[in-house]
Design a protein around this motif. Structure first.
Motif, PDB file in Angstrom:
ATOM      1  N   ILE A 179       2.910  15.736 -12.254  1.00  0.00           N
ATOM      2  CA  ILE A 179       2.798  14.838 -11.110  1.00  0.00           C
ATOM      3  C   ILE A 179       1.410  14.220 -11.074  1.00  0.00           C
ATOM      4  CG2 ILE A 179       2.347  15.005  -8.623  1.00  0.00           C
ATOM      5  CD1 ILE A 179       4.963  16.092  -8.150  1.00  0.00           C
ATOM      6  N   GLY A 180       1.372  12.921 -10.809  1.00  0.00           N
ATOM      7  CA  GLY A 180       0.099  12.244 -10.599  1.00  0.00           C
ATOM      8  C   GLY A 180       0.254  11.288  -9.422  1.00  0.00           C
ATOM      9  N   GLN A 181      -0.866  10.747  -8.940  1.00  0.00           N
ATOM     10  CA  GLN A 181      -0.771   9.833  -7.799  1.00  0.00           C
ATOM     11  C   GLN A 181      -1.561   8.565  -8.080  1.00  0.00           C
ATOM     12  OE1 GLN A 181      -2.441  12.485  -4.870  1.00  0.00           O
ATOM     13  NE2 GLN A 181      -0.435  12.955  -4.004  1.00  0.00           N
ATOM     14  N   LEU A 182      -0.978   7.460  -7.694  1.00  0.00           N
ATOM     15  CA  LEU A 182      -1.691   6.191  -7.683  1.00  0.00           C
ATOM     16  C   LEU A 182      -1.751   5.741  -6.221  1.00  0.00           C
ATOM     17  CD1 LEU A 182      -2.850   3.570  -8.943  1.00  0.00           C
ATOM     18  CD2 LEU A 182      -0.499   2.760  -9.139  1.00  0.00           C
ATOM     19  N   VAL A 183      -2.951   5.716  -5.678  1.00  0.00           N
ATOM     20  CA  VAL A 183      -3.106   5.338  -4.272  1.00  0.00           C
ATOM     21  C   VAL A 183      -3.458   3.855  -4.212  1.00  0.00           C
ATOM     22  CG1 VAL A 183      -4.410   5.697  -2.153  1.00  0.00           C
ATOM     23  CG2 VAL A 183      -3.815   7.655  -3.604  1.00  0.00           C
ATOM     24  N   VAL A 184      -2.608   3.091  -3.542  1.00  0.00           N
ATOM     25  CA  VAL A 184      -2.827   1.649  -3.428  1.00  0.00           C
ATOM     26  C   VAL A 184      -3.270   1.339  -1.999  1.00  0.00           C
ATOM     27  CG1 VAL A 184      -1.770  -0.624  -3.594  1.00  0.00           C
ATOM     28  CG2 VAL A 184      -1.138   1.173  -5.216  1.00  0.00           C
ATOM     29  N   LYS A 185      -4.414   0.665  -1.897  1.00  0.00           N
ATOM     30  CA  LYS A 185      -4.940   0.332  -0.576  1.00  0.00           C
ATOM     31  C   LYS A 185      -4.757  -1.143  -0.289  1.00  0.00           C
ATOM     32  CE  LYS A 185      -8.191   4.071  -0.126  1.00  0.00           C
ATOM     33  NZ  LYS A 185      -9.077   4.503  -1.213  1.00  0.00           N
ATOM     34  N   GLY A 186      -4.601  -1.433   1.016  1.00  0.00           N
ATOM     35  CA  GLY A 186      -4.457  -2.817   1.417  1.00  0.00           C
ATOM     36  C   GLY A 186      -3.563  -2.919   2.628  1.00  0.00           C
ATOM     37  N   GLU A 187      -3.296  -4.159   3.036  1.00  0.00           N
ATOM     38  CA  GLU A 187      -2.497  -4.332   4.248  1.00  0.00           C
ATOM     39  C   GLU A 187      -1.016  -4.253   3.950  1.00  0.00           C
ATOM     40  OE1 GLU A 187      -3.226  -7.605   6.907  1.00  0.00           O
ATOM     41  OE2 GLU A 187      -5.390  -7.269   6.719  1.00  0.00           O
ATOM     42  N   GLU A 188      -0.298  -3.676   4.923  1.00  0.00           N
ATOM     43  CA  GLU A 188       1.154  -3.595   4.811  1.00  0.00           C
ATOM     44  C   GLU A 188       1.741  -4.988   4.626  1.00  0.00           C
ATOM     45  OE1 GLU A 188       3.160  -0.854   5.353  1.00  0.00           O
ATOM     46  OE2 GLU A 188       1.677   0.628   6.008  1.00  0.00           O
ATOM     47  N   ASN A 189       2.783  -5.086   3.839  1.00  0.00           N
ATOM     48  CA  ASN A 189       3.500  -6.348   3.726  1.00  0.00           C
ATOM     49  C   ASN A 189       4.966  -6.084   4.038  1.00  0.00           C
ATOM     50  OD1 ASN A 189       4.799  -8.665   3.061  1.00  0.00           O
ATOM     51  ND2 ASN A 189       3.782  -8.943   1.073  1.00  0.00           N
ATOM     52  N   HIS A 190       5.326  -6.364   5.316  1.00  0.00           N
ATOM     53  CA  HIS A 190       6.691  -6.041   5.746  1.00  0.00           C
ATOM     54  C   HIS A 190       7.737  -6.965   5.169  1.00  0.00           C
ATOM     55  CE1 HIS A 190       5.531  -3.230   9.291  1.00  0.00           C
ATOM     56  NE2 HIS A 190       4.925  -2.939   8.160  1.00  0.00           N
ATOM     57  N   GLU A 191       7.286  -8.009   4.515  1.00  0.00           N
ATOM     58  CA  GLU A 191       8.243  -8.863   3.803  1.00  0.00           C
ATOM     59  C   GLU A 191       8.770  -8.136   2.567  1.00  0.00           C
ATOM     60  OE1 GLU A 191       9.328 -12.011   4.664  1.00  0.00           O
ATOM     61  OE2 GLU A 191       8.310 -11.581   6.554  1.00  0.00           O
ATOM     62  N   ILE A 192       7.996  -7.133   2.097  1.00  0.00           N
ATOM     63  CA  ILE A 192       8.414  -6.407   0.894  1.00  0.00           C
ATOM     64  C   ILE A 192       8.905  -5.006   1.229  1.00  0.00           C
ATOM     65  CG2 ILE A 192       7.606  -5.434  -1.296  1.00  0.00           C
ATOM     66  CD1 ILE A 192       5.732  -7.827  -1.508  1.00  0.00           C
ATOM     67  N   TYR A 193       8.162  -4.338   2.082  1.00  0.00           N
ATOM     68  CA  TYR A 193       8.557  -2.972   2.450  1.00  0.00           C
ATOM     69  C   TYR A 193       8.055  -2.685   3.857  1.00  0.00           C
ATOM     70  CZ  TYR A 193       9.163   2.069   2.277  1.00  0.00           C
ATOM     71  OH  TYR A 193       9.544   3.350   2.552  1.00  0.00           O
ATOM     72  N   PRO A 205       0.828  -1.207   0.000  1.00  0.00           N
ATOM     73  CA  PRO A 205       0.000   0.000   0.000  1.00  0.00           C
ATOM     74  C   PRO A 205       0.866   1.261   0.000  1.00  0.00           C
ATOM     75  CG  PRO A 205       0.116  -0.922   2.206  1.00  0.00           C
ATOM     76  CD  PRO A 205       0.867  -1.866   1.316  1.00  0.00           C
ATOM     77  N   GLY A 206       0.233   2.377  -0.366  1.00  0.00           N
ATOM     78  CA  GLY A 206       0.948   3.645  -0.348  1.00  0.00           C
ATOM     79  C   GLY A 206       0.503   4.533  -1.482  1.00  0.00           C
ATOM     80  N   THR A 207       1.129   5.692  -1.545  1.00  0.00           N
ATOM     81  CA  THR A 207       0.852   6.617  -2.641  1.00  0.00           C
ATOM     82  C   THR A 207       2.056   6.619  -3.564  1.00  0.00           C
ATOM     83  OG1 THR A 207      -0.546   7.963  -1.243  1.00  0.00           O
ATOM     84  CG2 THR A 207       0.294   8.992  -3.237  1.00  0.00           C
ATOM     85  N   PHE A 208       1.822   6.180  -4.774  1.00  0.00           N
ATOM     86  CA  PHE A 208       2.897   6.067  -5.752  1.00  0.00           C
ATOM     87  C   PHE A 208       2.760   7.238  -6.727  1.00  0.00           C
ATOM     88  CE2 PHE A 208       2.128   2.095  -3.778  1.00  0.00           C
ATOM     89  CZ  PHE A 208       3.391   1.543  -3.584  1.00  0.00           C
ATOM     90  N   ILE A 209       3.878   7.942  -6.926  1.00  0.00           N
ATOM     91  CA  ILE A 209       3.812   9.201  -7.659  1.00  0.00           C
ATOM     92  C   ILE A 209       4.234   9.004  -9.116  1.00  0.00           C
ATOM     93  CG2 ILE A 209       4.502  11.630  -7.625  1.00  0.00           C
ATOM     94  CD1 ILE A 209       3.252  10.877  -5.034  1.00  0.00           C
ATOM     95  N   LEU A 210       3.353   9.393 -10.023  1.00  0.00           N
ATOM     96  CA  LEU A 210       3.684   9.380 -11.447  1.00  0.00           C
ATOM     97  C   LEU A 210       4.421  10.676 -11.770  1.00  0.00           C
ATOM     98  CD1 LEU A 210       1.037   7.611 -11.065  1.00  0.00           C
ATOM     99  CD2 LEU A 210       0.504   8.157 -13.436  1.00  0.00           C
ATOM    100  N   VAL A 211       5.560  10.573 -12.406  1.00  0.00           N
ATOM    101  CA  VAL A 211       6.301  11.785 -12.767  1.00  0.00           C
ATOM    102  C   VAL A 211       6.911  11.671 -14.156  1.00  0.00           C
ATOM    103  CG1 VAL A 211       6.977  12.412 -10.402  1.00  0.00           C
ATOM    104  CG2 VAL A 211       8.480  10.929 -11.762  1.00  0.00           C
ATOM    105  N   ASP A 212       7.198  12.828 -14.726  1.00  0.00           N
ATOM    106  CA  ASP A 212       8.193  12.907 -15.784  1.00  0.00           C
ATOM    107  C   ASP A 212       9.495  13.091 -15.027  1.00  0.00           C
ATOM    108  OD1 ASP A 212      10.064  13.695 -17.640  1.00  0.00           O
ATOM    109  OD2 ASP A 212       8.627  14.845 -18.835  1.00  0.00           O
ATOM    110  N   HIS A 213      10.413  12.130 -15.153  1.00  0.00           N
ATOM    111  CA  HIS A 213      11.605  12.160 -14.318  1.00  0.00           C
ATOM    112  C   HIS A 213      12.625  13.204 -14.769  1.00  0.00           C
ATOM    113  CE1 HIS A 213      14.287  10.779 -11.205  1.00  0.00           C
ATOM    114  NE2 HIS A 213      13.438   9.853 -10.841  1.00  0.00           N
ATOM    115  N   ALA A 214      12.318  13.978 -15.801  1.00  0.00           N
ATOM    116  CA  ALA A 214      13.049  15.237 -16.001  1.00  0.00           C
ATOM    117  C   ALA A 214      12.453  16.114 -14.910  1.00  0.00           C
ATOM    118  CB  ALA A 214      12.800  15.803 -17.379  1.00  0.00           C
TER     119      ALA A 214
END
Lengths: 477, 228
Positions: free
Chosen positions: A320-334, A301-310
């Motif tokens: 800038i844009g946002q992709l909001v991902v909902k769900g339970e934390e997975n500490h095995e990954i992050y 889960p989290g807010t993932f930011i869409l960018v032009d990396h310039a």
């Protein structure tokens, strides 16, 4: 001239070969096809996947309009667009479909418009067949020979200005076999705007031709305005979703360096083609008048930011844009942040600044005045950076030495802190501090001097510290 | 009418190595676009151009759609009499000018008189093109003054010219007429044009190339010229 001809001939030879390949495929005649109306969607929405297994005759109705809308809060711009938003609607058809394309130019338009769909095999990509003055309708037809994700745009002179004002969108031609199913699909187009006023300058901003010629935009945005994909407009997905973004660049001038902060594209259909060109991609380049399909599974889960990396385009011009991902934390990954402390150069816990060479204690008993002098020197070199020259410390980070109840309360403890370091919560003059002080690599004489100095400076008044006392503490475990 | 003196003019869209200069002969031009009032007078004398009478060959169904009836009422004259007449076809505009012993200007004559190459004009024109607000109902006498004492050449309405479609049919030995037309659709146009950055002119040429003689539109009017 000859060179041009030669190049042209080469070009035609190549395209002829290509044509041979394409036309070798036999499509059912137009009269035999079922007729359906294309379902168009406004960004970031994507029309549903095509389920039929055969070509159809698809009727597309698109209107061109000129209207005022916000580029960012308080800033208006006169957009020219397909439909009533930028980018224009997304069109989804299938390889082999025969498209009857209606272009309707609103009677209130000032400009004639047309459409060049990069998915069209034919003169001008349809521009030649769709040139439409205000208040008129044009119809042209084309067969979708090549699957892929294509930009469409207005190609009426001056082309640059029609595109700069917002006339572009995406058309997806699904391959016969379809695209692999995913859980979430989004439609995002990047483009730039050139205004007479600087970024954020209020009011209706006219198009600035000189900035467009120099290719220095004031705005670089996703889906036609600053904030089209943030906050309440953010894209959303749930953990475990496979996400596909249909990404296009309207331009007119700049390529995008498309990146999603905190995600890695599992698969990229580079340049909008039908083959996964690369897996595990961080940033993909998309040219103006081009596209890409990117796919990734969202795992945490989290807010993932869409960018032009310039990256100045992202933080200063709006990309800038946002992709909001909902769900339970997975500490095995992050895990997110699990600790915050003072950065120490080596190691993690209390650290000892290394001694260059262990000297034998100079058992010279300095006078109080000499201790004060020597102690000031030691303080400036070792302590002042954090506790400040005047001993005032830094609120929230470094406790004060000046008039410090904590320091003055216990001489032995002070010696120990210098020798062994200190971490954890303490209260100094009523304020709580929770940080780390490293053990100091000072000899007994220097420690005696610096403690004598601080206990008799900055408004403190106390007894001097002797080498003997330091030695005693040092011996303690 | 205002006198437009003779002069040389390089057409905006010209190709080849020798950009041909065109000699423009002196002519007189209406100071302002033709008004609703003037067009109403014309219709009084020429009933066949009234909107219920006009042949569909010569004007589409939007012809004079901003008029309630065949002729203007007193109230309408008060309201829009001084504004330029729009929603008129090329055929009707031409007939009007002939009735005044005049004619429509050619593209070259119109562009020459409009001083549209003047760089100062370009950003001004672009702004009008880029604006949603319509100001076609501005009384013609209040329209801004340009070169040769002409009012309202830019920034209010589009205007018919006699050879609006000549861009399509102008030919030269190295390019077919359809190539010339494509020039307006895509990048090719910048090769043939005098000044690729003169976007304002690009738009006028593009606009004209989409017209046909019976087309009418709420931002399209005209004015007449006379030979000296």
């Amino acid at each position: 001239m000859y060179l041009v001809s030669a190049v042209l001939m080469l070009f035609f030879m190549i395209s002829c070969n290509d044509n041979v390949k394409k036309s070798s495929k036999k499509w059912p005649p137009v009269e035999s096809l079922p007729v359906e109306e294309a379902k168009l969607t406004t960004a970031p929405n994507v029309p549903p996947a095509i389920t039929r297994k055969h070509p159809a005759k698809v009727v597309v109705n698109l209107e061109t309009r000129e209207f005022n809308a916000e580029l960012v809060d308080g800033v208006e711009y006169t957009f020219w667009a397909f439909g009533d938003s930028v980018p224009g609607p997304m069109i989804r058809i299938r390889e082999g479909d025969f498209v009857e394309f209606h272009l309707n130019n609103h009677p209130d338009s000032k400009m004639p418009h047309n459409i060049d769909l990069h998915a069209v095999t034919g003169q001008g990509g349809g521009a030649e067949g769709s040139f439409t003055p205000p208040g008129k309708t044009s119809i042209f037809n084309f067969r979708a020979l090549n699957p892929g994700l294509y930009i469409y745009h207005c190609a009426t002179a001056p082309v640059g200005m029609h595109i700069a004002n917002g006339m572009y969108g995406l058309i997806l031609v699904e391959p016969e076999e379809g695209l692999p199913p995913v859980d979430k699909e989004f439609y995002v187009v990047q483009s730039e705007f050139y205004t007479e006023g600087k970024f954020g300058e209020k009011g209706l901003q006219p198009f600035d031709m000189n900035k467009a010629l120099k290719e220095i935009p004031d705005y670089v945005v996703f889906n036609g305005k600053v904030g089209a994909l943030t906050d309440t407009n953010a894209l959303s997905a749930n953990i475990g979703d496979n996400v596909r973004i249909y990404f296009g660049v309207g331009g007119p001038n700049l390529q995008s360096n498309f990146h999603v902060i905190g995600e890695i594209f599992d698969r990229v259909y580079q340049e909008g083609g039908t083959k996964v060109a690369q897996k595990n991609v961080q940033t993909t380049i998309v040219p103006p008048g081009g596209s890409a399909m990117v796919e990734f599974k969202v795992d945490v889960p989290g807010t993932f930011i869409l960018v032009d990396h310039a990256i100045f385009r992202a933080f200063n011009k709006g990309a800038i844009g946002q992709l909001v991902v909902k769900g339970e934390e997975n500490h095995e990954i992050y895990t997110g942040k699990t600790y915050e402390g003072i950065y120490m150069l080596e190691g993690s816990t209390i650290q000892t600044i290394p001694k260059v060479k262990e000297k034998k204690d100079q058992v010279v008993n300095l006078s109080f005045a000499d201790k004060m002098k020597e102690g000031k020197r030691v303080y400036k070199r070792n302590c002042a950076a954090c506790h400040q020259k005047d001993g005032s410390g830094l609120k929230g980070a470094f406790p004060p030495i000046a008039k410090s109840d904590y320091l003055m309360a216990n001489k032995e403890r002070s010696i120990k802190i210098l020798l062994k370091g200190l971490s954890g919560k303490i209260t100094v003059n009523g304020e709580t501090y929770d940080s780390v002080m490293p053990a100091m690599s000072l000899d007994n004489s220097d420690i005696a001097s610096v403690l004598t100095y601080i206990r008799n400076s900055f408004g403190n008044k106390g007894k001097e510290v002797t080498i003997k006392e330091v030695k005693k503490v040092r011996k303690e475990k | 009418m205002q006198v437009v003196p003779s002069g040389n003019y390089i057409p905006f869209l010209s190709s080849g190595e020798n950009k041909p200069k065109v000699q423009i002969k002196s002519f007189k031009m209406d100071q302002t676009p033709v008004t609703n009032f003037e067009f109403n007078q014309f219709l009084k004398a020429n009933p066949k151009w009234r909107k219920t009478k006009v042949l569909s060959l010569f004007a589409d169904q939007n012809y004079l759609k901003h008029w309630k009836h065949d002729l203007l009422s007193e109230g309408e004259i008060k309201k829009i009499g001084d504004s330029p007449v729009v929603n008129v076809s090329w055929f009707a505009a031409r007939a009007f000018c002939h009735a005044q012993q005049g004619r429509l200007a050619s593209i070259n004559e119109w562009e020459f008189a409009a001083d549209s190459d003047n760089p100062k004009n370009i950003q001004k024109i672009l702004r009008w093109y880029g604006k949603i607000k319509k100001n076609q109902s501005t009384p013609v006498k209040k329209m801004s003054l340009g070169k040769y004492g002409l009012r309202g050449m830019h920034g209010y309405i589009w205007e018919w010219v006699n050879d609006y479609n000549s861009v399509l049919i102008t030919n030269d030995s190295r390019s077919t007429s359809s190539d010339k037309m494509n020039g307006l659709f895509c990048g090719g146009g910048s090769l043939g044009s005098k000044d690729a950055s003169n976007y304002a002119s690009f738009m006028r040429y593009a606009f004209r190339s989409g017209l046909d003689g019976k087309y009418t539109y709420s931002l399209l009017g005209f004015r007449c010229i006379k030979n000296m």
